[in-house]
Enzyme design. Structure first.
Site, PDB file in Angstrom:
ATOM      1  N   HIS A   2       2.438 -10.744 -35.346  1.00  0.00           N
ATOM      2  CA  HIS A   2       1.952  -9.781 -34.285  1.00  0.00           C
ATOM      3  C   HIS A   2       0.461  -9.958 -34.488  1.00  0.00           C
ATOM      4  O   HIS A   2      -0.085  -9.397 -33.590  1.00  0.00           O
ATOM      5  CB  HIS A   2       2.480  -8.486 -34.828  1.00  0.00           C
ATOM      6  CG  HIS A   2       2.493  -7.349 -33.566  1.00  0.00           C
ATOM      7  ND1 HIS A   2       3.100  -7.399 -32.610  1.00  0.00           N
ATOM      8  CD2 HIS A   2       1.349  -6.347 -33.527  1.00  0.00           C
ATOM      9  CE1 HIS A   2       2.754  -6.338 -31.829  1.00  0.00           C
ATOM     10  NE2 HIS A   2       1.646  -5.806 -32.437  1.00  0.00           N
ATOM     11  N   HIS A  51       0.860  -1.554 -22.443  1.00  0.00           N
ATOM     12  CA  HIS A  51       0.797  -0.263 -23.129  1.00  0.00           C
ATOM     13  C   HIS A  51       0.774   0.652 -22.065  1.00  0.00           C
ATOM     14  O   HIS A  51       0.189   0.504 -20.979  1.00  0.00           O
ATOM     15  CB  HIS A  51      -0.705   0.266 -24.029  1.00  0.00           C
ATOM     16  CG  HIS A  51      -0.516  -0.784 -25.278  1.00  0.00           C
ATOM     17  ND1 HIS A  51      -1.639  -0.786 -26.049  1.00  0.00           N
ATOM     18  CD2 HIS A  51       0.533  -1.381 -25.960  1.00  0.00           C
ATOM     19  CE1 HIS A  51      -1.370  -1.595 -27.021  1.00  0.00           C
ATOM     20  NE2 HIS A  51      -0.297  -1.874 -27.020  1.00  0.00           N
TER      21      HIS A  51
END
Length: 327
Positions: A262, A288
């Site tokens: 990540h 997001h």
């Protein structure tokens, strides 16, 4: 009781006798909109952190002092701060429902800041280090490293990409679905974790040659063929990737022991942020949720998003001129 009914403070004394562990388990099962991975996370938090300490307590007996003592016990037992915060947020959500259903008069989870996480600062690779890592892993995984970084993709997103999702002429990749691996080993294919996760992202042209080579050498010709697969053509799982990439050894070799996959996305996000893009542009690129409640993945690439990719290309050219001039 009549006064409580009048003021709205009445609670059901019989339901308040229900034990927290039983109520929380039912709370999870009744939330049919939860994703399988979320159910797994909640069930784990309940089993590991709630039931051993509060599971037998009737709902009516749980007060703020008891919650505070429970939280301190978890911390004292060595449970990490992030895990404690997750457990607290789960408990707070369960008891909020109990309060809304008038089983208890109010939610006893009233500890300021207890549900907030302060994640550790994750490393950010330089562009040169990204290419160094990509050159160390087997060639069939090289393009995966580059695309995950410079398109800010999550593991589940990059693992689910199909040939039709990449447009080399436009220099874009479309995220339509993701792979989710449960603790049981089951692999699920579904939509991204939020509506904003369905998106089309511009990537720097400097990585197009690597993607083209990968598609030619390692991806089946069908439009729906997975782009990144295991050595035998099967679905690429996180554990298989780590072994095949010799991840621990190679990340240590470039000077980043303990690097998470990540962190590649984190690196890409950081580079993108340094391009001068607006907050909204960055949130759309990263997938997001923002003030725009939903995203349509076919939405044309915004000019600002193309500027982000071009800025990345410039940074790559500064460090590795040959990489940006190959195409």
């Amino acid at each position: 009781m009549e006064a409580q009914l009048t003021t709205g403070d009445w609670t059901d004394p019989q339901r308040a006798k229900v034990k927290l562990g039983d109520y929380a388990a039912k709370w999870i099962s009744e939330r049919t909109n939860l994703r399988p991975r979320t159910v797994e996370i909640y069930t784990g938090l309940l089993r590991r952190h709630v039931v051993p300490h509060l599971g037998n307590a009737p709902l009516s007996k749980i007060d703020t002092a008891m919650v505070r003592e429970w939280r301190a016990t978890l911390t004292g037992n060595g449970v990490g701060a992030s895990e404690v915060a997750k457990a607290y947020r789960f408990l707070r959500a369960v008891l909020m429902t109990a309060a809304d259903d008038r089983i208890i008069p109010r939610n006893p989870c009233r500890i300021r800041g207890a549900g907030e996480e302060e994640p550790e600062e994750r490393p950010v690779l330089t562009v040169a280090k990204v290419f160094e890592l990509a050159d160390l892993v087997p060639v069939r995984l090289r393009a995966l490293i580059l695309l995950a970084t410079f398109a800010s993709l999550r593991w589940g997103e990059v693992a689910a990409l199909r040939r039709m999702d990449v447009d080399l002429n436009a220099g874009t990749v479309s995220v339509r679905q993701q792979h989710v691996e449960l603790d049981t080993g089951e692999l699920l294919v579904g939509p991204p974790k939020s509506r904003a996760g369905v998106r089309t992202i511009a990537f720097p042209s400097a990585i197009i040659p690597a993607l083209q080579d990968h598609l030619d050498d390692f991806t089946d010709p069908e439009d729906d063929a997975l782009i990144f697969t295991g050595a035998r053509g099967g679905t690429l799982r996180r554990s298989n990737f780590r072994r095949a990439a010799d991840w621990a050894k190679n990340t240590t070799k470039i000077g980043f022991p303990g690097l998470h996959f990540h962190d590649l996305r984190h690196t890409g996000n950081t580079i993108a942020a340094s391009s001068g893009a607006t907050l909204r542009d960055l949130m759309e690129r990263m997938g997001h949720d923002s003030v725009r409640a939903a995203m349509i993945y076919q939405h044309p690439i915004a000019e600002a998003d193309r500027k982000i990719a071009n800025a990345m290309n410039g940074k790559i050219a500064e460090v590795l001129p040959s990489k940006a001039s190959d195409h």
